[in-house]
Design a protein around this motif. Sequence first.
Motif, short mmCIF file in Angstrom:
data_model
loop_
_atom_site.label_atom_id
_atom_site.label_comp_id
_atom_site.label_asym_id
_atom_site.label_seq_id
_atom_site.Cartn_x
_atom_site.Cartn_y
_atom_site.Cartn_z
N THR A 213 -1.43 -0.33 -7.34
CA THR A 213 -2.63 -1.08 -7.59
C THR A 213 -1.88 -2.73 -7.84
O THR A 213 -1.14 -2.92 -8.44
CB THR A 213 -3.57 -0.69 -8.65
N SER B 146 -8.03 -4.77 2.89
CA SER B 146 -7.12 -4.97 3.82
C SER B 146 -8.06 -5.22 5.23
O SER B 146 -7.89 -6.11 6.02
CB SER B 146 -6.04 -3.92 4.19
N MET C 51 -7.75 -0.34 -1.29
CA MET C 51 -6.57 -1.34 -1.06
C MET C 51 -7.13 -1.35 0.52
O MET C 51 -6.63 -2.29 1.39
CB MET C 51 -5.13 -0.67 -1.07
N ASP C 52 -7.38 -0.24 1.52
CA ASP C 52 -7.61 0.04 2.57
C ASP C 52 -8.75 -1.00 2.73
O ASP C 52 -8.99 -1.83 4.11
CB ASP C 52 -7.89 1.33 3.24
N LYS D 21 -6.07 3.74 -2.91
CA LYS D 21 -5.68 3.67 -1.43
C LYS D 21 -6.92 3.40 -0.86
O LYS D 21 -6.85 2.49 0.00
CB LYS D 21 -5.14 5.00 -0.99
N GLU D 22 -8.09 3.86 -1.25
CA GLU D 22 -9.22 3.49 -0.51
C GLU D 22 -9.81 2.03 -0.76
O GLU D 22 -10.06 1.35 0.30
CB GLU D 22 -10.49 4.27 -1.14
N ALA E 200 0.10 4.50 -2.24
CA ALA E 200 -1.17 4.42 -2.87
C ALA E 200 -1.97 5.64 -2.66
O ALA E 200 -1.73 6.34 -1.49
CB ALA E 200 -1.75 3.25 -2.36
N MET E 201 -2.49 6.15 -3.60
CA MET E 201 -3.48 7.44 -3.31
C MET E 201 -4.75 7.37 -3.94
O MET E 201 -5.02 6.52 -4.86
CB MET E 201 -2.58 8.69 -4.08
N HIS F 133 0.89 -1.27 -0.07
CA HIS F 133 -0.05 0.13 0.03
C HIS F 133 0.77 1.33 -0.10
O HIS F 133 0.24 2.44 -0.08
CB HIS F 133 -1.02 -0.03 1.24
#
Length: 156
Positions: free
Chosen positions: A94, A43, A39-40, A36-37, A31-32, A28
Amino acid sequence: MKKLSLKIKITVLSAVIVISATTAVFAHGGAMGVVKERMDLMSAIGKNMKSVASMVKGDAKFDPTAIEASAKSMAEQSTKINDLFPKGSLEKPTEALPSIWEDWGRFAQLSKDLETETNKLAEIATSGDKRAIMMQFAQTGKVCSTCHTNFRLKKD
Protein backbone atom coordinates in the motif's frame (compact mmCIF):
# COMPACT_ATOMS: atom_id res chain seq x y z
CA MET A 1 5.80 35.49 -6.62
CA LYS A 2 5.25 35.25 -10.34
CA LYS A 3 2.17 33.38 -11.44
CA LEU A 4 2.84 30.37 -13.61
CA SER A 5 1.07 30.24 -16.93
CA LEU A 6 -1.74 27.75 -17.39
CA LYS A 7 0.35 25.87 -19.95
CA ILE A 8 3.24 25.45 -17.48
CA LYS A 9 0.83 24.31 -14.75
CA ILE A 10 -0.69 21.74 -17.12
CA THR A 11 2.77 20.51 -18.17
CA VAL A 12 3.89 20.05 -14.57
CA LEU A 13 0.61 18.36 -13.64
CA SER A 14 0.95 16.05 -16.65
CA ALA A 15 4.47 15.04 -15.62
CA VAL A 16 3.25 14.22 -12.11
CA ILE A 17 0.42 12.11 -13.54
CA VAL A 18 2.72 10.17 -15.89
CA ILE A 19 5.23 9.47 -13.12
CA SER A 20 2.47 8.41 -10.71
CA ALA A 21 0.82 6.12 -13.26
CA THR A 22 4.13 4.53 -14.24
CA THR A 23 5.19 4.02 -10.63
CA ALA A 24 1.80 2.51 -9.77
CA VAL A 25 2.24 -0.31 -12.28
CA PHE A 26 5.38 -1.50 -10.51
CA ALA A 27 4.10 -0.84 -6.99
CA HIS A 28 1.04 -3.08 -7.33
CA GLY A 29 3.05 -6.30 -7.36
CA GLY A 30 1.87 -8.52 -4.55
CA ALA A 31 -1.12 -6.39 -3.57
CA MET A 32 -4.17 -8.37 -2.48
CA GLY A 33 -7.71 -7.77 -1.32
CA VAL A 34 -8.93 -4.24 -0.72
CA VAL A 35 -5.40 -2.82 -1.17
CA LYS A 36 -5.26 -4.24 -4.71
CA GLU A 37 -8.80 -3.04 -5.44
CA ARG A 38 -7.98 0.52 -4.45
CA MET A 39 -4.63 0.49 -6.26
CA ASP A 40 -6.44 -0.68 -9.39
CA LEU A 41 -9.08 2.02 -8.96
CA MET A 42 -6.48 4.74 -8.45
CA SER A 43 -4.57 3.47 -11.50
CA ALA A 44 -7.74 3.72 -13.58
CA ILE A 45 -8.26 7.31 -12.41
CA GLY A 46 -4.60 8.04 -13.21
CA LYS A 47 -4.97 6.62 -16.74
CA ASN A 48 -7.97 8.86 -17.35
CA MET A 49 -6.05 11.87 -16.03
CA LYS A 50 -3.10 10.98 -18.26
CA SER A 51 -5.39 10.72 -21.29
CA VAL A 52 -6.90 14.14 -20.66
CA ALA A 53 -3.48 15.62 -19.89
CA SER A 54 -2.12 14.48 -23.24
CA MET A 55 -4.99 16.27 -25.00
CA VAL A 56 -4.77 19.54 -23.07
CA LYS A 57 -0.99 19.61 -23.56
CA GLY A 58 -1.35 19.05 -27.28
CA ASP A 59 0.44 15.68 -27.29
CA ALA A 60 -2.75 14.02 -28.54
CA LYS A 61 -5.63 15.28 -30.66
CA PHE A 62 -7.92 17.48 -28.57
CA ASP A 63 -11.21 15.61 -28.30
CA PRO A 64 -13.83 17.12 -25.96
CA THR A 65 -16.01 14.01 -26.27
CA ALA A 66 -13.15 11.78 -25.07
CA ILE A 67 -12.42 14.25 -22.26
CA GLU A 68 -16.07 14.14 -21.21
CA ALA A 69 -16.00 10.32 -21.17
CA SER A 70 -12.78 10.25 -19.12
CA ALA A 71 -14.17 12.80 -16.68
CA LYS A 72 -17.43 10.86 -16.25
CA SER A 73 -15.44 7.69 -15.62
CA MET A 74 -13.34 9.45 -12.98
CA ALA A 75 -16.47 10.89 -11.34
CA GLU A 76 -17.95 7.40 -11.07
CA GLN A 77 -14.67 5.93 -9.82
CA SER A 78 -14.30 8.65 -7.20
CA THR A 79 -17.55 7.56 -5.53
CA LYS A 80 -15.89 4.22 -4.67
CA ILE A 81 -12.71 5.60 -3.05
CA ASN A 82 -13.83 5.85 0.57
CA ASP A 83 -15.18 2.29 0.64
CA LEU A 84 -11.77 0.99 -0.43
CA PHE A 85 -10.02 2.47 2.62
CA PRO A 86 -11.35 0.51 5.58
CA LYS A 87 -9.66 1.56 8.82
CA GLY A 88 -6.14 0.19 9.17
CA SER A 89 -5.84 -1.34 5.69
CA LEU A 90 -2.11 -0.74 5.45
CA GLU A 91 -0.92 -4.09 4.08
CA LYS A 92 2.11 -3.86 1.80
CA PRO A 93 2.53 -2.70 -0.89
CA THR A 94 0.00 0.00 0.00
CA GLU A 95 0.94 3.61 -0.57
CA ALA A 96 -1.72 4.80 1.88
CA LEU A 97 -0.55 6.67 4.96
CA PRO A 98 -2.09 6.31 8.45
CA SER A 99 -2.99 10.01 8.17
CA ILE A 100 -6.00 8.92 6.08
CA TRP A 101 -7.71 7.52 9.16
CA GLU A 102 -6.31 10.20 11.47
CA ASP A 103 -7.97 12.88 9.31
CA TRP A 104 -10.77 10.86 7.74
CA GLY A 105 -13.02 13.91 7.33
CA ARG A 106 -10.51 15.67 5.13
CA PHE A 107 -9.74 12.52 3.14
CA ALA A 108 -13.45 11.83 2.58
CA GLN A 109 -13.99 15.45 1.54
CA LEU A 110 -11.19 15.23 -1.03
CA SER A 111 -12.87 12.14 -2.52
CA LYS A 112 -16.11 14.13 -2.76
CA ASP A 113 -14.20 17.09 -4.22
CA LEU A 114 -12.76 14.79 -6.89
CA GLU A 115 -16.27 13.71 -7.84
CA THR A 116 -17.41 17.34 -7.97
CA GLU A 117 -14.45 18.55 -10.03
CA THR A 118 -14.56 15.66 -12.49
CA ASN A 119 -18.30 16.20 -12.98
CA LYS A 120 -17.54 19.87 -13.70
CA LEU A 121 -14.86 18.78 -16.18
CA ALA A 122 -17.35 16.50 -17.94
CA GLU A 123 -19.88 19.32 -18.14
CA ILE A 124 -17.36 21.88 -19.41
CA ALA A 125 -16.05 19.38 -21.97
CA THR A 126 -19.44 19.45 -23.70
CA SER A 127 -18.79 23.11 -24.57
CA GLY A 128 -15.62 22.26 -26.49
CA ASP A 129 -13.99 25.39 -24.99
CA LYS A 130 -10.35 24.32 -24.78
CA ARG A 131 -9.28 27.05 -22.36
CA ALA A 132 -12.18 26.36 -19.99
CA ILE A 133 -11.43 22.63 -20.16
CA MET A 134 -7.75 23.27 -19.42
CA MET A 135 -8.63 25.44 -16.43
CA GLN A 136 -11.03 22.85 -15.02
CA PHE A 137 -8.51 20.07 -15.64
CA ALA A 138 -6.01 22.06 -13.56
CA GLN A 139 -8.62 22.35 -10.76
CA THR A 140 -9.21 18.61 -10.92
CA GLY A 141 -5.48 17.97 -10.75
CA LYS A 142 -5.20 20.12 -7.62
CA VAL A 143 -7.54 17.75 -5.80
CA CYS A 144 -5.42 14.75 -6.82
CA SER A 145 -2.23 16.53 -5.84
CA THR A 146 -3.56 17.60 -2.44
CA CYS A 147 -4.65 14.08 -1.60
CA HIS A 148 -1.38 12.54 -2.79
CA THR A 149 0.65 15.08 -0.83
CA ASN A 150 -1.20 14.49 2.43
CA PHE A 151 -2.30 10.87 2.31
CA ARG A 152 0.04 8.93 0.01
CA LEU A 153 3.52 7.58 0.62
CA LYS A 154 6.10 9.85 -1.00
CA LYS A 155 8.11 8.31 -3.82
CA ASP A 156 11.89 8.05 -3.57
